[in-house]
Scaffold this active site. Structure first.
Site, short mmCIF file in Angstrom:
data_model
loop_
_atom_site.label_atom_id
_atom_site.label_comp_id
_atom_site.label_asym_id
_atom_site.label_seq_id
_atom_site.Cartn_x
_atom_site.Cartn_y
_atom_site.Cartn_z
N GLY A 15 -9.29 2.65 -13.76
CA GLY A 15 -8.49 2.87 -14.96
C GLY A 15 -8.35 4.33 -15.37
O GLY A 15 -8.11 4.60 -16.55
N ASN A 17 -5.89 6.24 -14.69
CA ASN A 17 -4.50 6.42 -15.16
C ASN A 17 -4.31 5.81 -16.55
O ASN A 17 -3.56 6.35 -17.36
CB ASN A 17 -3.52 5.83 -14.15
N LEU A 97 3.40 -8.39 -7.41
CA LEU A 97 3.80 -9.57 -8.18
C LEU A 97 5.09 -10.16 -7.59
O LEU A 97 5.80 -9.50 -6.85
CB LEU A 97 4.01 -9.17 -9.65
N ASN A 111 5.63 2.00 -12.18
CA ASN A 111 4.42 2.01 -11.36
C ASN A 111 4.09 3.45 -10.96
O ASN A 111 4.99 4.25 -10.77
CB ASN A 111 4.67 1.18 -10.09
N HIS A 113 2.31 5.54 -7.89
CA HIS A 113 1.85 5.39 -6.51
C HIS A 113 1.31 6.74 -6.03
O HIS A 113 1.96 7.77 -6.25
CB HIS A 113 3.00 4.91 -5.61
C1 GAR Z 1 -4.43 5.32 -8.36
O1 GAR Z 1 -4.52 6.34 -7.40
C2 GAR Z 1 -3.06 4.66 -8.30
O2 GAR Z 1 -2.01 5.53 -8.03
C3 GAR Z 1 -3.25 3.70 -7.15
O3 GAR Z 1 -4.55 3.18 -7.33
C4 GAR Z 1 -5.37 4.17 -8.00
C5 GAR Z 1 -5.97 3.52 -9.22
O4 GAR Z 1 -6.82 4.40 -9.90
N1 GAR Z 1 -2.24 2.70 -7.13
C6 GAR Z 1 -1.69 2.24 -6.02
O5 GAR Z 1 -2.04 2.56 -4.91
C7 GAR Z 1 -0.58 1.21 -6.24
N2 GAR Z 1 0.23 1.13 -5.05
P1 GAR Z 1 -7.19 4.18 -11.43
O6 GAR Z 1 -7.62 2.73 -11.59
O7 GAR Z 1 -8.32 5.12 -11.66
O8 GAR Z 1 -5.98 4.51 -12.26
#
Ligand code: GAR
Length: 212
Positions: A15, A17, A97, A111, A113
């Site tokens: 979490g 982000n 989803l 989203n 990425h």
């Molecule tokens: C982040 O790097 C996000 O961009 C990625 O997972 C991580 C989650 O970190 N998401 C993806 O790869 C989606 N395709 P967080 O839980 O610390 O935010």
């Protein structure tokens, strides 16, 4: 005075982000957006602790509890429909989803990425796997992308992107950290702010931020 917009954030893990969004809201940098709901696909996600510390209501919709992607998607939709949600942010949400999700909230799901889409993305390419793939390929530049969510995994119109250098001694973990610090934690709150200020215009694949 901007109208307050309720934002739901979907998470699966640490979490960080989500934390960037919480910090932006606290600093008044979310364009009137209000983090009003966190949904986690994992009961033990640290993101839930972050939500609790920030006083944001949180729900768990555990992926393992549903046999199919469609049933899981419906359960997430039910949580969202119970509230007046304007924007849904997938912030480290590691499950794809069903198309029903985008149909329910057209143009209102974004989203983040951890790569420069259309490179290193798509089904099965998420989290640390992205950074492993980047290092294995030997590219010198990677980054992050914030985009609208469409029915194609990681395929919707791009809102913001930022490049980040790959260093010779990088591990997947060190690269993930740099991409988060230099790109994700900056781009995601910025994209949410632009959305909440009503400044994003979409023309086919092209997203433009217009002046307020
Ligand atoms: C982040 O790097 C996000 O961009 C990625 O997972 C991580 C989650 O970190 N998401 C993806 O790869 C989606 N395709 P967080 O839980 O610390 O935010």
């Amino acid at each position: 005075m901007l109208e307050e917009k309720n934002i739901a954030v979907l998470v699966s893990g640490g979490g960080s982000n989500l934390q960037a969004l919480i910090d932006a809201e606290t600093a008044g940098r979310l364009g009137g957006g209000r983090l009003s709901l966190v949904i986690s696909s994992h009961p033990n996600a640290y993101a839930l602790t972050r939500a609790a510390q920030a006083g944001i209501p949180a729900r768990v919709v555990a992926r393992e509890a549903y046999e199919t992607r469609a049933a899981f998607t419906q359960a997430v939709l039910e949580e969202l429909r119970a509230r007046d949600v304007h924007l849904i942010v997938l912030a480290g949400f590691l499950y794809v989803l069903s198309p029903a999700f985008c149909l329910a909230y057209p143009g209102r799901v974004i989203n983040v990425h951890p790569a420069l889409i259309p490179a290193f993305c798509g089904d099965g390419c998420y989290g640390l796997r992205v950074h492993r793939a980047v290092l294995a390929y030997g590219v010198k530049v990677t980054g992050a992308t914030v985009h609208f969510v469409s029915e194609e995994t990681d395929g919707g119109p791009i809102i913001l992107q930022k490049a980040v250098a790959v260093e010779p001694d990088d591990t997947p973990e060190s690269l993930q950290r740099r991409v988060m610090e230099q790109a994700e934690w900056i781009l995601l709150p910025e994209a949410v702010r632009l959305f909440c200020e009503g400044r994003l215009r979409v023309d086919g694949r092209t997203v433009t931020a217009v002046d307020a």
